[in-house]
Design an enzyme around this catalytic site. Structure first.
Site, PDB file in Angstrom:
ATOM      1  N   ARG A  92      -8.622  39.155  47.761  1.00  0.00           N
ATOM      2  CA  ARG A  92      -8.258  39.662  49.084  1.00  0.00           C
ATOM      3  C   ARG A  92      -9.374  40.585  49.564  1.00  0.00           C
ATOM      4  O   ARG A  92      -9.262  41.816  49.570  1.00  0.00           O
ATOM      5  CB  ARG A  92      -6.927  40.408  49.013  1.00  0.00           C
ATOM      6  CG  ARG A  92      -6.401  40.850  50.382  1.00  0.00           C
ATOM      7  CD  ARG A  92      -5.005  41.419  50.252  1.00  0.00           C
ATOM      8  NE  ARG A  92      -4.958  42.522  49.294  1.00  0.00           N
ATOM      9  CZ  ARG A  92      -3.845  43.133  48.903  1.00  0.00           C
ATOM     10  NH1 ARG A  92      -2.682  42.734  49.370  1.00  0.00           N
ATOM     11  NH2 ARG A  92      -3.895  44.137  48.028  1.00  0.00           N
ATOM     12  N   HIS A 123      -9.523  37.754  23.096  1.00  0.00           N
ATOM     13  CA  HIS A 123     -10.967  37.907  22.938  1.00  0.00           C
ATOM     14  C   HIS A 123     -11.351  38.283  21.517  1.00  0.00           C
ATOM     15  O   HIS A 123     -12.495  38.058  21.101  1.00  0.00           O
ATOM     16  CB  HIS A 123     -11.510  38.935  23.936  1.00  0.00           C
ATOM     17  CG  HIS A 123     -11.119  40.346  23.652  1.00  0.00           C
ATOM     18  ND1 HIS A 123      -9.941  40.898  24.094  1.00  0.00           N
ATOM     19  CD2 HIS A 123     -11.755  41.326  22.973  1.00  0.00           C
ATOM     20  CE1 HIS A 123      -9.868  42.141  23.698  1.00  0.00           C
ATOM     21  NE2 HIS A 123     -10.956  42.439  23.012  1.00  0.00           N
ATOM     22  N   LYS A 155     -14.784  36.853  18.429  1.00  0.00           N
ATOM     23  CA  LYS A 155     -15.791  37.693  17.783  1.00  0.00           C
ATOM     24  C   LYS A 155     -16.345  36.998  16.547  1.00  0.00           C
ATOM     25  O   LYS A 155     -15.624  36.375  15.773  1.00  0.00           O
ATOM     26  CB  LYS A 155     -15.188  39.055  17.415  1.00  0.00           C
ATOM     27  CG  LYS A 155     -14.860  39.900  18.634  1.00  0.00           C
ATOM     28  CD  LYS A 155     -14.340  41.265  18.228  1.00  0.00           C
ATOM     29  CE  LYS A 155     -14.039  42.114  19.460  1.00  0.00           C
ATOM     30  NZ  LYS A 155     -15.253  42.482  20.196  1.00  0.00           N
ATOM     31  N   HIS A 180      -3.483  40.781  18.857  1.00  0.00           N
ATOM     32  CA  HIS A 180      -4.708  40.893  18.071  1.00  0.00           C
ATOM     33  C   HIS A 180      -4.425  41.048  16.578  1.00  0.00           C
ATOM     34  O   HIS A 180      -4.978  40.306  15.746  1.00  0.00           O
ATOM     35  CB  HIS A 180      -5.540  42.095  18.529  1.00  0.00           C
ATOM     36  CG  HIS A 180      -6.000  42.034  19.947  1.00  0.00           C
ATOM     37  ND1 HIS A 180      -6.271  40.840  20.593  1.00  0.00           N
ATOM     38  CD2 HIS A 180      -6.253  43.009  20.847  1.00  0.00           C
ATOM     39  CE1 HIS A 180      -6.657  41.100  21.829  1.00  0.00           C
ATOM     40  NE2 HIS A 180      -6.658  42.405  22.002  1.00  0.00           N
ATOM     41  N   LYS A 220      -4.805  54.869  20.060  1.00  0.00           N
ATOM     42  CA  LYS A 220      -5.839  55.488  20.884  1.00  0.00           C
ATOM     43  C   LYS A 220      -5.984  56.966  20.505  1.00  0.00           C
ATOM     44  O   LYS A 220      -5.065  57.568  19.939  1.00  0.00           O
ATOM     45  CB  LYS A 220      -5.500  55.340  22.365  1.00  0.00           C
ATOM     46  CG  LYS A 220      -5.515  53.889  22.843  1.00  0.00           C
ATOM     47  CD  LYS A 220      -5.272  53.792  24.330  1.00  0.00           C
ATOM     48  CE  LYS A 220      -5.329  52.345  24.807  1.00  0.00           C
ATOM     49  NZ  LYS A 220      -6.672  51.753  24.622  1.00  0.00           N
TER      50      LYS A 220
END
Length: 513
Positions: A68, A205, A209, A267, A365
Site C-alpha cells: 500500500r 530460517h 543455516k 525452531h 531474550k
C-alpha cells in the site's frame, strides 16, 4: 532443449546428475507481499541480490513488490537498492544490479482491492512475455497470518494460483504457523485449499543455516559419532537459543505471542527432531520429513508442568555497561502483560534409541549472550582408575554444535594436565566453519529462497510437522494461561530460578555457553 523443459525450470547448461555443480534456478519470478517490512528489507531483498551476485538466478528473473504505497517501479527499485547496499552479504556489483533491477515491478494496492490483484495478474503475464519467466512464479507472503486467507482468495480469484502445462506456482509463508493447533489447522486448510500441498513452502530460517544441515552430515557421514548417539551413551541433550537483546520495536508482533510460540514450538522442536531422528533412507523431502515426523510424534513433556517447565519475563536493570528497560516498560507492550520472554521445558522421546534421555530446551531474550547450540552430553565413564583428586575437575564428554554465532562444532573430553601429577581436566577440540573452509556460508534465506525456486522441499516443514509440534506445546500453553504471571529475571541472567530448578531436580545444570 525443448521449450517445455526450459519452462519447467531445467537449466540446459547444467547436468542435473552432477550434484557438485551449483544449482541454478530456471526461468521464474517472485512476488513479494510485505515489501515494507523489516524482514523484506533486512533479509529477503538482500538474499535475492546475493543469489543473483553468485550467478544462481536466471537472467530473466523478476521481482514484483506489492504494498500500500504510491510507488512507481523506479521507487520500488530504490527501496531494494537501499536494502541491498545496507544488508547484502556479497559485494555490490553495478553490472549485477543493472541486470537484476530490469526485472523489478511494483503493484500498489491493499489486500482487499480486487483491482490491485487484477493489475498484479496483468503484471505477471507481462513478465512472462517480456522476461521469459515461463509462467513460473512464487508468492512470498511476508505478512501477518491474519491476512493469508484474504490474499489467497484474491490470488485464486484472478487466476494466479493455477499453473498451465509444465509451469509452476508456489507460495511461501513465514512463521508463526498458527497460534495453537486449532489455528494451525485452519491456516493449513486456507493455504492448501488454494495451492497444492507440494507447492506450499513454510519457511523456518533456522533450517537453512549451514550448521543445522551439518548436523546431518556429522551424524550420518561419520562412524565416529553415530554408534554413541543413543541412550546407552548419552546422558541428556540441551538445546538453547538465547538472545542478549530485548524485543526492540517488535511489541506489536511479540506481545501475546511469547517465547514458546515464537521459538520453542518451531525452531527448537525442529532442532530436536534433527538431533533425535533415525537415519533416513535418503535426503529426499519425503524420507527426511518422515523421520522427523516419527520423532515429533514420540515427544512428550516429561512430567508435571510446574516441575519440568518454566517461563520468565525480563525486568529492567544493567546488561553489561547498558541500563535497559524491563519487558513491561517496552514501547507497545500492554500493561500487566503475561507474555513470557523466556521458556524452558524438559521433554522425552519415547523411542528405543532415546528411552530415558531428557531433552532440555530453553529460549529467551535479555540472556547472558547471543547463542544457539545443541549440546549432546554423554554419560560419565563407568569406571575411572584414578584417584578422586585427579578427576575432580573432569566434567562430562560433550559434542556441542554451535549454530550461531561462530558456527562450528566443539568436542569436550578429558586430558592429562602436563606435569608429574595425574591430574585430568576438560579440554576442547574446536571446528569452526570460518577457519576450515574458504567458502563463505550463504545466509539462510539465500538457501531457502533458492530451494523454493528450484522446487526442492527437504528443508521446509509440512503441515504434519507443524501440527505435531503444536500438539506438544499446546497443553503447556493452556496450563500457563491458567496460572499467574511469568517469573521475573534480571537482564544478563540465564533465565528465572525455576528454569535452573528443572535440571537441579535431576542432578544436572545448564551449560554456560
Amino acid at each position: 532443449m525443448t521449450p517445455a523443459r526450459v519452462a519447467n525450470g531445467v537449466n540446459p547448461l547444467r547436468d542435473p546428475q552432477d550434484k557438485r555443480l551449483p544449482r541454478i534456478a530456471g526461468p521464474c519470478g517472485l512476488v513479494l507481499f510485505g515489501v515494507t517490512g523489516d524482514l523484506a528489507r533486512k533479509k529477503l531483498m538482500p538474499a535475492i541480490y546475493d543469489l543473483a551476485n553468485r550467478g544462481l538466478l536466471p537472467p530473466g528473473f523478476s521481482l514484483v513488490g506489492f504494498a500500500r504505497r504510491d510507488w512507481a517501479n523506479q521507487d520500488f527499485g530504490q527501496v531494494v537498492h537501499d536494502a541491498v547496499r545496507q544488508h547484502a552479504r556479497t559485494p555490490f556489483s553495478e553490472d549485477v544490479w543493472r541486470n537484476l533491477s530490469e526485472g523489478f515491478r511494483f503493484v500498489p494496492g491493499t489486500f482487499d482491492d480486487p483491482a490491485a490483484f487484477d493489475l498484479l495478474a496483468e503484471t505477471v503475464a507481462d513478465l512472462d512475455r517480456e522476461r521469459g519467466t515461463g509462467g513460473n512464479h512464487a508468492f512470498y507472503l511476508s505478512i501477518p497470518p491474519s491476512f493469508f486467507a484474504q490474499v489467497c482468495e484474491q490470488l485464486e480469484r484472478c487466476g494466479l494460483t493455477k499453473a498451465e502445462g509444465d509451469s509452476w506456482r508456489r507460495v511461501i509463508i513465514e512463521k508463526p504457523f498458527g497460534h495453537d493447533l486449532k489455528s494451525a489447522q485452519e491456516l493449513n486448510d486456507i493455504v492448501e485449499g488454494v495451492f497444492p500441498p507440494d507447492s506450499v513452502f513454510r519457511i523456518d530460517h533456522y533450517l537453512g543455516k549451514e550448521t543445522v544441515q551439518n548436523l546431518l552430515a556429522v551424524r550420518f557421514a561419520n562412524q565416529l559419532f553415530e554408534p554413541v548417539w543413543n541412550a546407552n551413551y548419552v546422558d541428556h541433550v540441551q538445546i538453547t537459543m538465547a538472545e542478549d537483546i530485548g524485543i526492540g520495536g517488535r511489541a506489536g508482533y511479540y506481545d501475546g505471542i511469547g517465547a514458546a510460540r515464537d521459538v520453542l514450538q518451531n525452531h527448537l522442536l525442529q532442532l530436536l527432531a534433527l538431533t533425535a531422528m533415525e537415519e533416513p533412507v535418503s535426503f529426499e523431502a519425503r524420507d527426511l520429513r518422515g523421520e522427523k515426523e516419527k520423532v515429533l510424534s514420540a515427544v512428550r513433556i516429561a512430567g508435571d508442568f510446574d516441575q519440568v517447565a518454566a517461563r520468565g519475563q525480563y525486568t529492567g536493570g544493567w546488561q553489561g555497561a547498558d541500563e535497559v528497560v524491563g519487558y513491561l516498560e517496552e514501547d507497545g507492550v500492554a500493561d500487566g502483560s503475561r507474555t513470557e520472554t523466556f521458556a524452558a521445558v524438559k521433554l522425552e522421546v519415547d523411542t528405543r534409541r532415546w528411552a530415558g534421555v531428557p531433552f532440555y530446551l530453553r529460549t529467551g531474550k535479555r540472556l547472558g549472550k547471543r547463542v544457539t547450540e545443541i549440546a549432546v552430553m554423554f554419560k560419565r565413564a563407568p569406571h575411572l582408575p584414578f584417584e578422586h583428586t585427579a578427576t575432580e575437575e573432569l566434567g562430562q564428554n560433550a559434542i556441542v554444535i554451535r549454530i550461531q554465532p561462530d558456527e562450528g562444532i566443539t568436542l569436550r573430553f578429558g586430558s592429562k594436565v602436563p606435569g608429574g601429577q595425574m591430574d585430568i581436566r576438560d579440554v576442547t577440540m574446536d571446528f569452526g566453519y570460518g577457519n576450515a573452509f574458504t567458502e563463505a556460508s550463504p545466509e539462510a534465506y539465500e538457501r531457502l529462497i533458492l530451494d523454493v525456486l528450484l522446487g526442492d522441499p527437504p528443508l521446509f516443514p509440512r503441515h504434519e510437522e507443524v501440527e505435531l509440534s503444536w500438539r506438544i506445546v499446546d497443553p503447556l500453553l493452556r496450563h500457563w494461561e491458567r496460572t499467574g504471571a511469568p517469573e521475573q529475571y534480571l537482564p544478563g541472567w540465564w533465565g528465572p530460578d525455576s528454569a535452573h530448578a528443572i535440571l537441579e531436580r535431576d542432578g544436572r545444570s545448564w551449560r554456560l555457553p
